[in-house]
Design an enzyme around this catalytic site. Structure first.
Site, PDB file in Angstrom:
ATOM      1  N   ARG A 340       8.308   9.120   0.560  1.00  0.00           N
ATOM      2  CA  ARG A 340       8.766   9.030  -0.819  1.00  0.00           C
ATOM      3  C   ARG A 340       8.366  10.264  -1.637  1.00  0.00           C
ATOM      4  O   ARG A 340       9.089  10.672  -2.553  1.00  0.00           O
ATOM      5  CB  ARG A 340       8.232   7.744  -1.452  1.00  0.00           C
ATOM      6  N   GLY A 408      13.149   5.317  10.621  1.00  0.00           N
ATOM      7  CA  GLY A 408      13.985   4.285  10.026  1.00  0.00           C
ATOM      8  C   GLY A 408      13.830   4.218   8.518  1.00  0.00           C
ATOM      9  O   GLY A 408      14.800   3.994   7.787  1.00  0.00           O
ATOM     10  N   ASP A 629       3.803  -4.622   9.566  1.00  0.00           N
ATOM     11  CA  ASP A 629       3.694  -3.522  10.526  1.00  0.00           C
ATOM     12  C   ASP A 629       2.440  -3.595  11.384  1.00  0.00           C
ATOM     13  O   ASP A 629       2.320  -2.860  12.373  1.00  0.00           O
ATOM     14  CB  ASP A 629       3.713  -2.178   9.789  1.00  0.00           C
ATOM     15  N   LYS A 656      12.427  -4.248  14.455  1.00  0.00           N
ATOM     16  CA  LYS A 656      11.683  -3.019  14.184  1.00  0.00           C
ATOM     17  C   LYS A 656      12.071  -1.978  15.243  1.00  0.00           C
ATOM     18  O   LYS A 656      13.138  -2.058  15.861  1.00  0.00           O
ATOM     19  CB  LYS A 656      10.183  -3.311  14.191  1.00  0.00           C
TER      20      LYS A 656
END
EC number: 2.5.1.19
Length: 751
Positions: A340, A408, A629, A656
């Site tokens: 980000r 991803g 995760d 995933k």
């Protein structure tokens, strides 16, 4: 033709041209013994004789028409400018049921010659180009393993016979090559830039310097870099003369692009423009490292069908049993925050400085993608990245598809940003990423007015059409997904009106926090998050905390290995990510936090973990999205805990990087653990050590690292296959894990 295979060894191959490439092709096929006969023809009779004497071919061919009449496959390995003459000779011979292929560097000229001579390009012609070579040439330079591990590009036309393509592909695979397909024009454009241009630059540089009156001094003191760059100037001059003419248009375009770039560097030096010079050097240096890394990884170099090739190049971890972990370990920066920071820093106005940036392959793929769109990014240097933002509307159309490797997160978030740009763009990735569904982000983006095409099943590549007007929508997320929410919020920055989302559970709020940090208003009302389009981002400073997902492996390691005491400093403890702490504490782990503070809007702390006996629990469903995760390594903790651990409500684990529920259940069972996969979770009956064995990570970095941790409570060696993707999120994992006490190595590398 339709019945030909290599299985019955009934194929006769004739190689026309016994130079380096043709001789090596013949030698490789003969060594494999997959053909009935490998014959060779050359206009120089001596070359044929040498090929027979050195065992490169089974049979000599001195009469072209006779040799062609016996052959099933005809390989044209002659100089490019000689190709029309050879094709003209083939006109005089019946070619029904014969496959023709070649090895030339330029496909357009071959196809055009065939069209002119035959009236139309024969369906049995399969143009090909092996990406391999040597400074030496001629039949004496032939090598049986020249193509092993190298690419071969086939450029069939739409009407090319499928069985002919399959046969040629099989022959190259028998030579040890990886086979790709590409359109003719695209091949010539790509090779002009990646192969032809470097060779012409090397020839020109050496020719220029050799003509200097101080040439002896120049070459006497030339260092390794000069020798490396100019080595290819020793290649066959005739071949490169033919390539220059055969691929003339694409080569000239490549030379023009290079000349433009060189002129830009020249002007920067004249004007003493340090920022521009550093930008050029930084982009080149980082791009070179990035793409070299990608080329070395299995996922980039092979396809799922190339099982033998995959086994040759994939990475295997070898984990010796026992040990404990202790000391202090700073794990890599948070991957979510790193992604980000690049995206928002690029779109901000001003200079954004990022410290603690994760230099893993996923985050580097995002960085490279924005460089490809014209953003000047310096670094990373020891985790520091400086981004010279271009503003909300300053991105430029990239020169080609944006390759995102295994990332991803990058693909889903960037699909929202790219849907609002003025230019077309294609998002693509490696084999693993190309198998993951993207409909969960594509569907709402289409509702906003985006124009996106996907491959079958909603999978990448994503072809996104620019110039679309987006409208804000309200979207109820079907699952609690931070990636889907972030994608829509980023698209909403450009949309008319308000874009809002409501999630059915807790989702990570990194995007909300970072948007606020860049000065963009974000409204949060319970589960509802919204933005209004038309604002701007202002550059800021970002300190990326250590990734709690990476720290989780060592939290579990310290919890299960008696005598362990480990400190993990500056770990991000964002409340939407701390499920792993809560779950381990419920299992009885000894975890304490200190030095808690806010850094750039993100909470961080030092985490100390000491060994404590664990107990099985039923994991509360409200904690599942907070630890989604971390479940691969939590399953390892469950196997070491006394009693039964039950996980439900985690169906997202099945989509995933791999089906993490089934992959972990299979691996645990292979190591003697009682594990039952459920549609949305798993039941693990723990309390006994892991047996020795081999497990498959399925190319999933978190599964690979989880089973490495399991070795601390194993009775024997654990081998973990297909671990190359660990570098996507945790560079230097093996070295750092070994530093704190795991007995871990990479098979085939010195320990």
């Amino acid at each position: 033709m339709d019945n030909w295979t290599l299985k019955d060894k009934s194929i006769n191959v004739l190689v026309l041209g016994l130079g380096l490439i043709g001789g090596s092709f013949a030698a490789a096929l003969k060594a494999k013994r997959v053909c009935n006969e490998v014959a060779g023809f050359d206009r120089h009779r001596d070359s044929v004789d040498i090929a027979v004497e050195t065992g490169l071919i089974d049979s000599p061919c001195y009469d072209l028409q006779e040799g062609v009449s016996r052959a099933d496959v005809i390989m044209l390995a002659v100089p490019m400018l000689a190709m029309p003459a050879v094709l003209r000779q083939l006109l005089a011979v019946p070619l029904e049921d014969k496959v023709i292929t070649d090895v030339g560097s330029c496909k357009g000229s071959l196809v055009e010659s065939a069209r002119q001579l035959f009236g139309e390009v024969p369906a049995s012609l399969v143009p090909g180009h092996p990406i391999a070579g040597s400074e030496k040439s001629g039949v004496t330079a032939a090598q049986v393993d020249l193509f092993k591990g190298h690419k071969v590009i086939l450029t069939p036309l739409p009407h090319t016979n499928a069985h002919a393509i399959g046969l040629v592909k099989s022959l190259w695979q028998q030579c040890g090559a990886h086979v790709d397909t590409m359109a003719v024009a695209h091949h010539d454009e790509v090779l002009a830039l990646t192969s032809h241009l470097p060779h012409f630059l090397a020839f020109s540089l050496v020719d220029t310097l050799a003509g200097n009156r101080e040439n002896q001094e120049i070459f006497r003191y030339a260092a390794g870099g000069f020798r490396d760059f100019t080595r290819i100037a020793g290649s066959d001059p005739t071949m490169w003369h033919d390539i220059a003419l055969g691929n003339r248009d694409a080569v000239l375009q490549a030379l023009d692009r290079f000349t433009e770039g060189l002129e830009g560097l020249r002007n920067a030096i004249i004007n003493k423009d340090s920022q521009r010079m550093l930008g050029i050097f930084e982009r080149a240096s980082t791009a070179r490292r990035h793409f070299t890394s990608l080329l070395e990884r299995r996922a980039y170099m092979t396809t799922l069908s190339d099982s033998k090739t995959m086994n040759e190049v994939q990475q295997t971890f070898v984990a010796q049993p026992g040990g404990k972990v202790s000391g202090e370990l700073r794990v890599p920066g948070d991957k979510s925050v790193s992604h980000r920071s690049i995206m928002l820093g690029a779109l901000a106005e001003g200079e954004t400085v990022v410290d603690g940036f994760l230099e893993g392959e996923d985050a580097m793929a995002t960085l490279q993608a924005f460089r490809d769109m014209g953003v000047d990014i310096e670094g990373p240097h020891d985790g520091r990245v400086t981004i010279h933002g271009v503003g909300m509307h300053g991105l430029q159309q990239p020169p080609g598809p944006l390759y995102l490797g295994n990332a991803g997160t990058a693909m889903r978030l960037m699909s929202g940003l790219m849907a609002a740009q003025s230019f077309d763009v294609t998002l693509t990735g490696d084999t693993s990423l190309s198998g993951r569904p993207m409909n969960r982000v594509v569907k709402p983006l289409l509702e906003m007015g985006a124009a996106i095409e996907t491959s079958e099943g909603g999978r990448p590549p994503l072809v996104i059409k620019g110039g679309q007007k987006l409208s804000g929508i309200h979207y109820d997320l079907p699952v609690a997904s931070a990636q889907v929410q972030s994608c829509l919020l980023l698209a909403g920055l450009y949309a008319e009106g308000e874009t809002s989302t409501v999630a059915p559970g807790i989702v990570r709020d990194h995007t909300n926090r970072m948007l606020s940090g860049f000065g963009y208003p974000v409204a949060v009302d319970g589960d509802r998050v919204s933005v209004c389009g038309g604002g701007k981002l202002t550059a800021t400073k970002i300190d990326v905390p250590a990734d709690i997902s990476s720290a989780a492996f060592f939290m579990v390691a310290a919890s299960i290995a008696e005598g362990s005491d480990l400190l993990l400093p500056h770990v991000g403890i964002n409340p939407t990510r701390t499920g792993v702490l809560d779950i381990l504490r419920l299992m009885g782990a000894d975890i304490s936090l200190s030095n808690e503070k806010l850094v750039g809007g993100e909470p961080v702390a030092d985490i100390r973990v000491r060994y404590a006996p664990l107990k099985g629990i039923e994991i509360p469903e409200h904690l599942v999205p907070l630890a989604i995760d971390e479940f691969p390594v939590l399953f390892v903790a469950a196997a070491c805990a006394g009693g039964e651990t039950i996980l439900r409500g985690a169906e997202e684990l099945r989509v995933k990087e791999s089906d993490r529920i089934q992959a972990m259940a299979d691996g645990l069972q292979a190591l003697g653990i009682d594990a039952e996969a459920l549609p949305d979770g798993m039941i693990v009956k723990g309390g006994k050590p892991f047996a020795a064995g081999t497990v498959e990570s399925h190319g999933d970095h978190r599964i690979a690292m989880a089973f490495a941790v399991a070795s601390l409570q194993a009775q024997g060696v654990i081998r973990i296959k297909d671990c190359a993707n660990v570098a996507t999120s945790f560079p230097n994992f093996v070295r750092l894990a070994s530093h704190v006490g795991l007995k871990l190595s990479v098979e085939g590398q010195d320990e």
